[in-house]
Design a protein around this motif. Structure first.
Motif, PDB file in Angstrom:
ATOM      1  N   THR A   1       0.802  -1.208   0.219  1.00 35.24           N
ATOM      2  CA  THR A   1      -0.090   0.086  -0.022  1.00 35.24           C
ATOM      3  C   THR A   1       0.933   1.103  -0.128  1.00 35.24           C
ATOM      4  OG1 THR A   1      -1.586  -1.433   1.323  1.00 35.24           O
ATOM      5  CG2 THR A   1      -2.054   1.265   1.221  1.00 35.24           C
ATOM      6  N   GLY A   2       0.919   1.779  -1.078  1.00 42.66           N
ATOM      7  CA  GLY A   2       1.934   2.866  -1.604  1.00 42.66           C
ATOM      8  C   GLY A   2       1.261   4.181  -1.220  1.00 42.66           C
ATOM      9  N   GLY A   3       2.009   5.393  -1.350  1.00 42.44           N
ATOM     10  CA  GLY A   3       1.445   6.553  -1.233  1.00 42.44           C
ATOM     11  C   GLY A   3       0.396   6.863  -2.381  1.00 42.44           C
ATOM     12  N   THR A   4       0.526   6.438  -3.626  1.00 45.14           N
ATOM     13  CA  THR A   4      -0.259   6.545  -4.694  1.00 45.14           C
ATOM     14  C   THR A   4      -1.304   5.190  -5.002  1.00 45.14           C
ATOM     15  OG1 THR A   4       1.136   8.222  -5.636  1.00 45.14           O
ATOM     16  CG2 THR A   4      -0.756   7.269  -7.337  1.00 45.14           C
ATOM     17  N   LEU A   5      -0.369   4.089  -5.351  1.00 41.34           N
ATOM     18  CA  LEU A   5      -1.035   3.110  -5.640  1.00 41.34           C
ATOM     19  C   LEU A   5      -0.969   1.937  -4.600  1.00 41.34           C
ATOM     20  CD1 LEU A   5       0.214   2.836  -9.456  1.00 41.34           C
ATOM     21  CD2 LEU A   5      -2.059   3.581  -8.497  1.00 41.34           C
TER      22      LEU A   5
ATOM     23  N   VAL B   1       8.562  -4.389   6.495  1.00 42.31           N
ATOM     24  CA  VAL B   1       8.861  -3.120   6.277  1.00 42.31           C
ATOM     25  C   VAL B   1       9.284  -3.044   4.829  1.00 42.31           C
ATOM     26  CG1 VAL B   1       9.602  -2.751   8.632  1.00 42.31           C
ATOM     27  CG2 VAL B   1      11.382  -3.397   6.855  1.00 42.31           C
ATOM     28  N   GLU B   2       8.980  -1.953   4.295  1.00 44.06           N
ATOM     29  CA  GLU B   2       8.861  -1.564   2.939  1.00 44.06           C
ATOM     30  C   GLU B   2       9.986  -1.665   2.185  1.00 44.06           C
ATOM     31  OE1 GLU B   2       7.635   2.522   2.223  1.00 44.06           O
ATOM     32  OE2 GLU B   2       7.822   2.369   0.085  1.00 44.06           O
ATOM     33  N   PHE B   3      11.257  -1.328   2.857  1.00 43.84           N
ATOM     34  CA  PHE B   3      12.569  -1.531   2.034  1.00 43.84           C
ATOM     35  C   PHE B   3      12.960  -2.960   2.068  1.00 43.84           C
ATOM     36  CE2 PHE B   3      13.282   3.045   3.908  1.00 43.84           C
ATOM     37  CZ  PHE B   3      12.712   3.644   2.748  1.00 43.84           C
TER      38      PHE B   3
ATOM     39  N   GLY C   1       8.764   5.744  -6.817  1.00 40.41           N
ATOM     40  CA  GLY C   1       7.409   5.698  -6.402  1.00 40.41           C
ATOM     41  C   GLY C   1       6.772   7.142  -6.446  1.00 40.41           C
ATOM     42  N   THR C   2       5.969   7.348  -5.687  1.00 41.25           N
ATOM     43  CA  THR C   2       5.504   8.693  -5.519  1.00 41.25           C
ATOM     44  C   THR C   2       6.666   9.707  -5.094  1.00 41.25           C
ATOM     45  OG1 THR C   2       3.487   7.686  -4.115  1.00 41.25           O
ATOM     46  CG2 THR C   2       3.474  10.236  -4.349  1.00 41.25           C
ATOM     47  N   GLY C   3       7.642   9.071  -4.433  1.00 42.52           N
ATOM     48  CA  GLY C   3       8.961   9.862  -4.142  1.00 42.52           C
ATOM     49  C   GLY C   3       9.667   8.601  -4.684  1.00 42.52           C
ATOM     50  N   THR C   4      11.146   8.984  -4.392  1.00 39.04           N
ATOM     51  CA  THR C   4      12.115   8.039  -4.977  1.00 39.04           C
ATOM     52  C   THR C   4      13.088   7.758  -3.827  1.00 39.04           C
ATOM     53  OG1 THR C   4      11.979   9.027  -7.302  1.00 39.04           O
ATOM     54  CG2 THR C   4      14.010   7.856  -6.721  1.00 39.04           C
TER      55      THR C   4
ATOM     56  N   GLY D   1       9.488   0.960  -9.838  1.00 37.10           N
ATOM     57  CA  GLY D   1       8.470   1.804  -9.421  1.00 37.10           C
ATOM     58  C   GLY D   1       7.521   1.899 -10.553  1.00 37.10           C
ATOM     59  N   SER D   2       6.066   2.229 -10.075  1.00 37.40           N
ATOM     60  CA  SER D   2       5.076   2.383 -11.262  1.00 37.40           C
ATOM     61  C   SER D   2       5.214   3.759 -12.127  1.00 37.40           C
ATOM     62  CB  SER D   2       3.546   2.229 -10.282  1.00 37.40           C
ATOM     63  OG  SER D   2       3.398   1.253  -9.517  1.00 37.40           O
ATOM     64  N   THR D   3       6.185   4.417 -11.841  1.00 41.32           N
ATOM     65  CA  THR D   3       6.208   5.632 -12.570  1.00 41.32           C
ATOM     66  C   THR D   3       6.965   5.095 -14.055  1.00 41.32           C
ATOM     67  OG1 THR D   3       6.832   6.875 -10.634  1.00 41.32           O
ATOM     68  CG2 THR D   3       7.038   7.827 -12.659  1.00 41.32           C
TER      69      THR D   3
HETATM   70  N1  LIG Z   1      -3.063   3.984 -12.552  1.00 46.13           N
HETATM   71  C1  LIG Z   1      -1.942   5.148 -12.103  1.00 46.13           C
HETATM   72  N2  LIG Z   1      -2.611   6.227 -11.259  1.00 46.13           N
HETATM   73  C2  LIG Z   1      -1.645   6.897 -10.928  1.00 46.13           C
HETATM   74  N3  LIG Z   1      -0.295   6.825 -10.871  1.00 46.13           N
HETATM   75  C3  LIG Z   1       0.085   6.206 -11.749  1.00 46.13           C
HETATM   76  C4  LIG Z   1      -0.565   5.115 -12.210  1.00 46.13           C
HETATM   77  N4  LIG Z   1       0.115   3.941 -12.857  1.00 46.13           N
HETATM   78  C5  LIG Z   1       1.354   4.475 -12.752  1.00 46.13           C
HETATM   79  N5  LIG Z   1       1.425   5.806 -12.075  1.00 46.13           N
HETATM   80  C6  LIG Z   1       2.801   6.695 -11.574  1.00 46.13           C
HETATM   81  O1  LIG Z   1       3.195   5.823 -10.609  1.00 46.13           O
HETATM   82  C7  LIG Z   1       3.460   6.601  -9.509  1.00 46.13           C
HETATM   83  C8  LIG Z   1       3.435   5.634  -8.234  1.00 46.13           C
HETATM   84  O2  LIG Z   1       4.374   4.799  -8.336  1.00 46.13           O
HETATM   85  P1  LIG Z   1       4.468   3.311  -7.197  1.00 46.13           P
HETATM   86  O3  LIG Z   1       3.057   2.858  -7.398  1.00 46.13           O
HETATM   87  O4  LIG Z   1       5.565   2.908  -7.481  1.00 46.13           O
HETATM   88  O5  LIG Z   1       4.644   4.225  -5.791  1.00 46.13           O
HETATM   89  P2  LIG Z   1       3.800   3.980  -4.444  1.00 46.13           P
HETATM   90  O6  LIG Z   1       4.194   2.710  -3.803  1.00 46.13           O
HETATM   91  O7  LIG Z   1       2.455   4.379  -4.532  1.00 46.13           O
HETATM   92  O8  LIG Z   1       4.625   5.499  -3.670  1.00 46.13           O
HETATM   93  P3  LIG Z   1       5.695   5.408  -2.278  1.00 46.13           P
HETATM   94  O9  LIG Z   1       6.402   4.044  -2.898  1.00 46.13           O
HETATM   95  O10 LIG Z   1       6.454   6.420  -2.751  1.00 46.13           O
HETATM   96  O11 LIG Z   1       4.821   5.309  -1.262  1.00 46.13           O
HETATM   97  C9  LIG Z   1       2.683   7.777  -9.511  1.00 46.13           C
HETATM   98  O12 LIG Z   1       2.977   8.834  -8.683  1.00 46.13           O
HETATM   99  C10 LIG Z   1       2.456   7.949 -10.989  1.00 46.13           C
HETATM  100  O13 LIG Z   1       3.361   8.963 -11.700  1.00 46.13           O
END
Ligand SMILES: Nc1ncnc2c1ncn2[C@@H]1O[C@H](COP(=O)(O)OP(=O)(O)OP(=O)(O)O)[C@@H](O)[C@H]1O
Ligand SMILES: [Mg+2]
Length: 281
Positions: A9-13, A75-77, A104-107, A230-232
């Motif tokens: 469960t990340g900051g965005t996804l 833990v996440e890391f 991710g949301t941050g790096t 990372g999903s970015t």
């Molecule tokens: N369907 C989507 N909706 C929103 N953002 C997306 C989507 N697919 C890819 N992204 C991109 O991926 C990023 C999130 O990446 P990732 O899921 O790896 O991070 P996270 O695990 O949520 O965040 P963190 O690890 O920093 O807590 C978003 O900021 C965006 O740039």
């Protein structure tokens, strides 16, 4: 359907990973601001016995699930590195030592050597920055639209390259390197640029900052490879090109694993599977 799953469960996804009966990995993802959808998904899979969880918004997920399921936290890391090792091996990469950069949301940046790893640093410039700057500069807010438009955009009217400064002279470093991201805007007449060009330039900025930092850590740790996850990076050819080309220019080898965004979820899944194995012995 499997009895165990991993959730990151990340900051965005929020990402879910699980194996089917044929030992094939499957992935699902949801926006982290809709954890009710995750709960619905879990309800639709009633055979689940154990859930491995990780990520910064784990506590919120826990609240949403309210003790309905047995949850094992990692833990996440630790989850991310466990997942990365697995995915590298699955894709046939034989790397013992590497920088791992999670966009991710941050790096977050890690150094992996054999079975050990440490977090070496990070930056607030990440996928969240890509979305935020894109929305503020062009009004385009959806990741899908941003990555598609960025692919079609051109950066040369907005970024200032080294050769743009050293006009007609030999350049002290590669003339095609960016001297100043967005640097041409302030010193040219026409401030109007098509949205696709702005998005390509935003993505260039994000990618180059992250690569610059990753390269410095690679140099400090004498690591040849940099694994970017990372999903970015998901379906984001343009960002992969920015990062890949710059990494190669700096004499390091970039690696993009296929399942970019799911290392944490895979790590949480493997962790719970190991836990089950040891507790049944
Ligand atoms: N369907 C989507 N909706 C929103 N953002 C997306 C989507 N697919 C890819 N992204 C991109 O991926 C990023 C999130 O990446 P990732 O899921 O790896 O991070 P996270 O695990 O949520 O965040 P963190 O690890 O920093 O807590 C978003 O900021 C965006 O740039
Ligand atoms: Mg994450």
């Amino acid at each position: 359907m499997t009895k165990v799953i991993g959730i990151d469960t990340g900051g965005t996804l929020t990402k879910i990973a699980y194996f089917d009966e044929q030992a094939t990995l499957h992935y699902v993802s949801f926006p982290s601001n809709d954890l009710a959808a995750v709960k619905e998904w879990l309800k639709a899979h009633p055979g689940l016995e154990d859930i491995g969880v990780t990520g910064g918004r784990t506590e919120q997920l826990r609240e949403e699930l309210r003790d309905e399921k047995a949850i094992h936290y990692i833990v996440e890391f630790e989850a991310t590195l466990k997942g990365v090792r697995y995915l590298l091996k699955k894709e046939g990469h034989c790397i013992n030592e590497s920088i791992i950069t999670n966009i991710g949301t941050g790096t977050s940046v890690h150094y992996m050597s054999g079975n050990s790893d440490i977090r070496v640093g990070g930056t607030g410039i990440g996928g969240g920055t890509l979305i935020g700057l894109s929305a503020l500069t062009t009004g385009v807010t959806e990741f899908e639209d941003i990555r598609k438009m960025a692919q079609l955009g051109k950066r040369e009217q907005i970024d200032l390259l080294v050769k743009d400064i050293y006009r007609g002279m030999d350049t002290p470093i590669d003339g095609n390197l960016t001297a100043s991201n967005f640097g041409k805007v302030g010193i040219t007449e026409d401030p109007k640029h098509p949205p696709a060009d702005i998005l390509a330039t935003v993505q260039g900025l994000v990618g180059e900052v992250i690569t610059t930092m990753s390269i410095q850590y690679a140099e400090a740790h004498q690591a040849e490879h940099i694994v970017y996850i990372g999903s970015t990076l998901s379906d984001n050819q343009h960002l992969q090109q920015v990062i890949g080309n710059y990494t190669r220019t700096k004499k390091r080898t970039p690696i993009f694993v296929g399942d970019h965004g799911f290392a944490g979820a895979v790590g949480a899944l493997l962790n719970i599977m190991e836990h089950e194995k040891t507790s049944s012995q």
